[in-house]
Design a protein around this motif. Structure first.
Motif, PDB file in Angstrom:
ATOM      1  N   ASN A   1       1.255   0.846   6.343  1.00 24.79           N
ATOM      2  CA  ASN A   1       0.557  -0.350   6.780  1.00 24.79           C
ATOM      3  C   ASN A   1       0.532  -1.426   5.709  1.00 24.79           C
ATOM      4  OD1 ASN A   1      -0.413   2.028   8.272  1.00 24.79           O
ATOM      5  ND2 ASN A   1      -1.685   0.556   9.374  1.00 24.79           N
TER       6      ASN A   1
ATOM      7  N   THR B   1     -10.386  -3.785   9.624  1.00 29.33           N
ATOM      8  CA  THR B   1      -8.989  -3.929  10.041  1.00 29.33           C
ATOM      9  C   THR B   1      -8.455  -5.298   9.671  1.00 29.33           C
ATOM     10  OG1 THR B   1      -9.514  -2.586  11.982  1.00 29.33           O
ATOM     11  CG2 THR B   1      -7.429  -3.753  12.038  1.00 29.33           C
ATOM     12  N   ARG B   2      -7.162  -5.362   9.370  1.00 28.28           N
ATOM     13  CA  ARG B   2      -6.416  -6.614   9.402  1.00 28.28           C
ATOM     14  C   ARG B   2      -5.287  -6.402  10.387  1.00 28.28           C
ATOM     15  NH1 ARG B   2      -6.665 -10.412   4.794  1.00 28.28           N
ATOM     16  NH2 ARG B   2      -4.629 -11.138   5.435  1.00 28.28           N
TER      17      ARG B   2
ATOM     18  N   ARG C   1      -2.918  -3.606  11.737  1.00 29.40           N
ATOM     19  CA  ARG C   1      -3.286  -3.475  10.331  1.00 29.40           C
ATOM     20  C   ARG C   1      -4.545  -2.656  10.137  1.00 29.40           C
ATOM     21  NH1 ARG C   1       1.391  -3.695   8.393  1.00 29.40           N
ATOM     22  NH2 ARG C   1       2.482  -5.657   8.699  1.00 29.40           N
TER      23      ARG C   1
ATOM     24  N   SER D   1     -11.081  -9.509   4.997  1.00 26.12           N
ATOM     25  CA  SER D   1     -10.866  -8.201   5.594  1.00 26.12           C
ATOM     26  C   SER D   1     -12.064  -7.969   6.491  1.00 26.12           C
ATOM     27  CB  SER D   1     -10.774  -7.101   4.528  1.00 26.12           C
ATOM     28  OG  SER D   1     -11.998  -6.963   3.846  1.00 26.12           O
TER      29      SER D   1
ATOM     30  N   LEU E   1      -6.153   0.508   8.665  1.00 22.78           N
ATOM     31  CA  LEU E   1      -5.932   1.619   7.745  1.00 22.78           C
ATOM     32  C   LEU E   1      -6.920   2.718   8.099  1.00 22.78           C
ATOM     33  CD1 LEU E   1      -4.015   2.269   5.441  1.00 22.78           C
ATOM     34  CD2 LEU E   1      -5.803   1.575   3.860  1.00 22.78           C
TER      35      LEU E   1
ATOM     36  N   TYR F   1       0.849  -1.194   0.000  1.00 21.39           N
ATOM     37  CA  TYR F   1       0.000   0.000   0.000  1.00 21.39           C
ATOM     38  C   TYR F   1       0.880   1.238   0.000  1.00 21.39           C
ATOM     39  CZ  TYR F   1      -4.295  -2.638   0.770  1.00 21.39           C
ATOM     40  OH  TYR F   1      -5.372  -3.472   0.607  1.00 21.39           O
TER      41      TYR F   1
ATOM     42  N   HIS G   1      -6.519  -4.710   3.037  1.00 25.21           N
ATOM     43  CA  HIS G   1      -7.045  -3.821   4.065  1.00 25.21           C
ATOM     44  C   HIS G   1      -8.521  -3.524   3.855  1.00 25.21           C
ATOM     45  CE1 HIS G   1      -3.832  -2.656   6.695  1.00 25.21           C
ATOM     46  NE2 HIS G   1      -3.040  -2.236   5.715  1.00 25.21           N
TER      47      HIS G   1
ATOM     48  N   THR H   1     -11.538  -0.597   5.561  1.00 25.66           N
ATOM     49  CA  THR H   1     -11.637   0.666   6.279  1.00 25.66           C
ATOM     50  C   THR H   1     -13.092   1.089   6.321  1.00 25.66           C
ATOM     51  OG1 THR H   1     -10.673   2.882   6.489  1.00 25.66           O
ATOM     52  CG2 THR H   1     -11.285   2.153   4.266  1.00 25.66           C
TER      53      THR H   1
END
Length: 258
Positions: free
Chosen positions: A17, A138-139, A152, A131, A154, A12, A77, A79
């Motif tokens: 992250n 979040t991961r 993880r 994800s 983002l 990314y 990811h 979000t």
């Protein structure tokens, strides 16, 4: 026709992250789907821009008709952004993060639902997402043998303009039709999804368990059966995530990947 798109993003740019197991996830899903007769395309890292993911999904759906199957797997990811149309009880739209999320933003659940709604009647559309689909998408990562264990998440501040409100809806509540796709996700709305390592190889914990249980399912197993098998291993002490199935009653009884 059986068509699939497998997306895996470790890299990314523009954020700090990066992930570790997502490319492996995509490769493993591609191998499993190919073995089941799917024509598979993969999008990895820089190839998995927001435009490429949108175009890839639209292309698969445009090529199918009644009786066909489309499977999209996503590993990367997640979000959230503020809900602008009032269709989210938690006042946040969940989203996945393309490779170019820092420059061009995420791909929202609303847009995915709109894309899936273009499928012809009778097409079985399945989204498998490693994800977190929640207000805190979040991961997380377990150590990879060298002490790395970064969070993880983002954060929306990575790509949202400074000063964007994040806790209140800005439009009257509306009701959005249920997505035409069955969603098998790595965890519940309020939980995290984890990166892991198995025999020294990075993978999403959910992807690893999902594929391990898939290999042991009988030919007539349904998605409800698959979820039950996955939940026999997740959540666990190391990976406290509860995989979830969002589907209509009819979709629950579909034969897995048929």
């Amino acid at each position: 026709m059986k068509l699939a798109l497998c997306v895996g993003i470790n890299d990314y740019p523009g954020v700090s992250n990066d992930l570790y197991g997502c490319r492996n996830d995509a490769a493993d899903w591609a191998a499993a789907l190919t073995a089941r007769g799917f024509d598979v395309r993969t999008l990895l890292d820089s190839a998995a821009s927001g435009l490429a993911i949108r175009t890839g999904i639209a292309d698969l759906l445009s090529r199918t008709s009644d009786g066909d199957a489309v499977v999209i797997t996503y590993s990367g990811h997640g979000t959230w952004v503020p809900d602008l149309d009032g269709d989210e009880p938690d006042q946040r739209d969940e989203a996945i993060c393309p490779h170019d999320v820092a420059a061009n933003g995420p791909l929202l659940d609303d847009e995915l639902s709109t894309l899936f709604a273009t499928a012809a009647p009778g097409v079985r559309v399945v989204l498998i997402s490693d994800s977190c689909h929640s207000g805190t998408l979040t991961r997380l990562s377990r150590p990879l043998g060298d002490g790395r264990c970064p969070t993880r998440f983002l954060a929306p501040s990575t790509f949202l303009p400074l000063g964007t409100p994040t806790h209140e809806a800005v439009a009257p509540r509306v009701t959005r039709p249920r997505s035409a796709a069955l969603l098998l996700s790595a965890c519940r709305d309020t939980e995290y999804s984890y990166d892991a390592t198995f025999s020294g190889r990075p993978n999403g914990a959910f992807t690893y368990v999902a594929l391990t249980t898939l290999a042991a399912l009988p030919p007539d197993a349904t998605y409800r059966d698959w979820l039950r098998a996955i939940r026999a291993q997740l959540p666990s002490q190391n990976y406290p995530q509860t995989p979830a199935l969002q589907a209509t009653p009819t979709q629950h009884t579909w034969t897995v990947l048929a």
